[in-house]
Design a protein around this motif. Structure first.
Motif, PDB file in Angstrom:
ATOM      1  N   GLU A  51       0.856  -1.177   0.000  1.00 38.39           N
ATOM      2  CA  GLU A  51       0.000   0.000   0.000  1.00 38.39           C
ATOM      3  C   GLU A  51       0.896   1.232   0.000  1.00 38.39           C
ATOM      4  O   GLU A  51       1.524   1.567   1.008  1.00 38.39           O
ATOM      5  CB  GLU A  51      -0.908  -0.019   1.227  1.00 38.39           C
ATOM      6  CG  GLU A  51      -1.764   1.221   1.394  1.00 38.39           C
ATOM      7  CD  GLU A  51      -2.531   1.588   0.137  1.00 38.39           C
ATOM      8  OE1 GLU A  51      -2.279   2.697  -0.385  1.00 38.39           O
ATOM      9  OE2 GLU A  51      -3.338   0.754  -0.323  1.00 38.39           O
ATOM     10  N   LEU A  52       0.975   1.922  -1.140  1.00 35.53           N
ATOM     11  CA  LEU A  52       1.907   3.030  -1.268  1.00 35.53           C
ATOM     12  C   LEU A  52       1.638   4.148  -0.276  1.00 35.53           C
ATOM     13  O   LEU A  52       2.562   4.835   0.169  1.00 35.53           O
ATOM     14  CB  LEU A  52       1.863   3.597  -2.688  1.00 35.53           C
ATOM     15  CG  LEU A  52       2.584   2.800  -3.777  1.00 35.53           C
ATOM     16  CD1 LEU A  52       2.496   3.539  -5.098  1.00 35.53           C
ATOM     17  CD2 LEU A  52       4.032   2.550  -3.420  1.00 35.53           C
ATOM     18  N   ASN A  53       0.398   4.335   0.093  1.00 37.98           N
ATOM     19  CA  ASN A  53       0.051   5.468   0.953  1.00 37.98           C
ATOM     20  C   ASN A  53       0.602   5.346   2.374  1.00 37.98           C
ATOM     21  O   ASN A  53       0.543   6.304   3.138  1.00 37.98           O
ATOM     22  CB  ASN A  53      -1.466   5.640   0.995  1.00 37.98           C
ATOM     23  CG  ASN A  53      -2.020   6.129  -0.339  1.00 37.98           C
ATOM     24  OD1 ASN A  53      -1.331   6.850  -1.061  1.00 37.98           O
ATOM     25  ND2 ASN A  53      -3.220   5.722  -0.677  1.00 37.98           N
ATOM     26  N   LEU A  57       4.640  11.453  -8.548  1.00 30.75           N
ATOM     27  CA  LEU A  57       4.959  10.934  -7.212  1.00 30.75           C
ATOM     28  C   LEU A  57       5.359  12.054  -6.255  1.00 30.75           C
ATOM     29  O   LEU A  57       5.102  11.966  -5.049  1.00 30.75           O
ATOM     30  CB  LEU A  57       6.075   9.895  -7.321  1.00 30.75           C
ATOM     31  CG  LEU A  57       5.680   8.588  -8.026  1.00 30.75           C
ATOM     32  CD1 LEU A  57       6.916   7.758  -8.361  1.00 30.75           C
ATOM     33  CD2 LEU A  57       4.709   7.777  -7.172  1.00 30.75           C
ATOM     34  N   LYS A  95       2.867  13.555  -3.754  1.00 30.20           N
ATOM     35  CA  LYS A  95       2.431  12.823  -2.560  1.00 30.20           C
ATOM     36  C   LYS A  95       3.562  12.461  -1.621  1.00 30.20           C
ATOM     37  O   LYS A  95       3.331  12.258  -0.427  1.00 30.20           O
ATOM     38  CB  LYS A  95       1.724  11.526  -2.984  1.00 30.20           C
ATOM     39  CG  LYS A  95       0.376  11.725  -3.622  1.00 30.20           C
ATOM     40  CD  LYS A  95      -0.330  10.379  -3.711  1.00 30.20           C
ATOM     41  CE  LYS A  95      -1.780  10.580  -4.087  1.00 30.20           C
ATOM     42  NZ  LYS A  95      -2.528   9.317  -4.005  1.00 30.20           N
ATOM     43  N   PHE A  96       4.773  12.338  -2.165  1.00 26.83           N
ATOM     44  CA  PHE A  96       5.879  11.800  -1.380  1.00 26.83           C
ATOM     45  C   PHE A  96       7.093  12.722  -1.461  1.00 26.83           C
ATOM     46  O   PHE A  96       7.274  13.436  -2.446  1.00 26.83           O
ATOM     47  CB  PHE A  96       6.293  10.415  -1.910  1.00 26.83           C
ATOM     48  CG  PHE A  96       5.180   9.433  -2.039  1.00 26.83           C
ATOM     49  CD1 PHE A  96       4.735   8.703  -0.945  1.00 26.83           C
ATOM     50  CD2 PHE A  96       4.559   9.229  -3.269  1.00 26.83           C
ATOM     51  CE1 PHE A  96       3.714   7.785  -1.068  1.00 26.83           C
ATOM     52  CE2 PHE A  96       3.531   8.312  -3.404  1.00 26.83           C
ATOM     53  CZ  PHE A  96       3.105   7.594  -2.306  1.00 26.83           C
ATOM     54  N   SER A 137      -0.217   5.048  -7.236  1.00 24.56           N
ATOM     55  CA  SER A 137      -0.323   6.034  -6.164  1.00 24.56           C
ATOM     56  C   SER A 137      -1.478   7.016  -6.388  1.00 24.56           C
ATOM     57  O   SER A 137      -1.773   7.837  -5.532  1.00 24.56           O
ATOM     58  CB  SER A 137       0.971   6.845  -6.054  1.00 24.56           C
ATOM     59  OG  SER A 137       1.111   7.746  -7.135  1.00 24.56           O
ATOM     60  N   SER A 138      -2.098   6.958  -7.559  1.00 22.73           N
ATOM     61  CA  SER A 138      -3.186   7.880  -7.861  1.00 22.73           C
ATOM     62  C   SER A 138      -4.456   7.451  -7.140  1.00 22.73           C
ATOM     63  O   SER A 138      -4.617   6.268  -6.795  1.00 22.73           O
ATOM     64  CB  SER A 138      -3.421   7.947  -9.370  1.00 22.73           C
ATOM     65  OG  SER A 138      -3.901   6.710  -9.857  1.00 22.73           O
TER      66      SER A 138
END
Length: 234
Positions: A3-5, A111, A114-115, A229-230
């Motif tokens: 889970e990228l989040n 990316l 978000k990161f 990640s979207s």
């Protein structure tokens, strides 16, 4: 699947992952060898490059420019020619012209929304500055071999990055195309890893030593990772 989040920082290898270094390497070494009556196919050139580079990076620390100069020298020794000064410098001098993979810049831009993005690269500071211009995003941290005074797969490079990032390991995700240089060591330190398998349709090793490890996720390109990640991944 991961889970990228859950992650706050994405750490990236650069050459081979973001920058197409194999085309860069071949663009210099193939014509250089032909000038000296040595005709090797791409696979053989990259295999020998990987051998020489790994040997030079595991000894006493040398700047990457010097590593590449000695790689060219070793090609000369193996195939019976004496490179000129310009030829010795040719690989390092060419790095400024090495370009990102077609998906790299757009994926990094997505990316970065978000990161925090971090580079962990086997490179000199001044040489990475050329590549940074091509990558067109702001990195939160840039950790080079010159700063660490060692080369991946050394634990030292990753420990320096982890110290500077100053987050729990579970909030850091390392992304790389080289299992040998990156995935094995990152996993050994407790980092989650994404293997960008850019050679899925080619010889499996290319310009890096072959190695086996099990990443947390395998993707074929960065576009795939950015889509994950979207909010509504396709």
């Amino acid at each position: 699947m991961i889970e990228l989040n859950q992650y706050k920082t994405l750490t990236f290898d650069c050459y081979g992952t973001l920058i197409d270094w194999e085309n860069g390497i071949l663009g210099v070494l193939k014509p250089l060898l032909l000038v000296h009556d040595t005709n090797l196919d791409d696979k053989e050139i990259l295999k020998i490059f990987a051998e020489f580079e790994a040997e030079l990076e595991t000894g006493e620390y040398l700047k990457y420019r010097e590593v590449l100069n000695r790689v060219v020298q070793k090609f000369g020794e193996r195939f019976g020619f004496e490179p000129t000064t310009d030829e010795l410098n040719s690989l390092a001098d060419s790095i400024q012209y090495w370009l990102p993979f077609p998906d790299t810049v757009e994926a990094l831009r997505a990316l970065s929304q978000k990161f925090k993005l971090v580079i962990i690269s086997n490179i000199d500071d001044d040489l990475f500055a050329f590549s940074a211009k091509h990558l067109q995003v702001e990195f939160d941290q840039i950790i080079t071999a010159e700063q660490a005074k060692s080369y991946k797969p050394s634990l030292n490079n990753f420990r320096l990055a982890i110290q500077r990032i100053n987050l729990p390991l579970e909030q850091i995700l390392h992304i790389a195309a080289s299992v040998y240089h990156d995935i094995v060591t990152a996993k050994s330190l407790g980092l989650s890893t994404v293997w960008v398998n850019r050679r899925a349709d080619k010889n499996k090793t290319g310009a890096t030593y072959p190695q086996i490890s099990q990443p947390n996720l395998e993707v074929l390109d960065l576009k795939t990772l950015a889509a994950m990640s979207s909010p509504n991944p396709q």
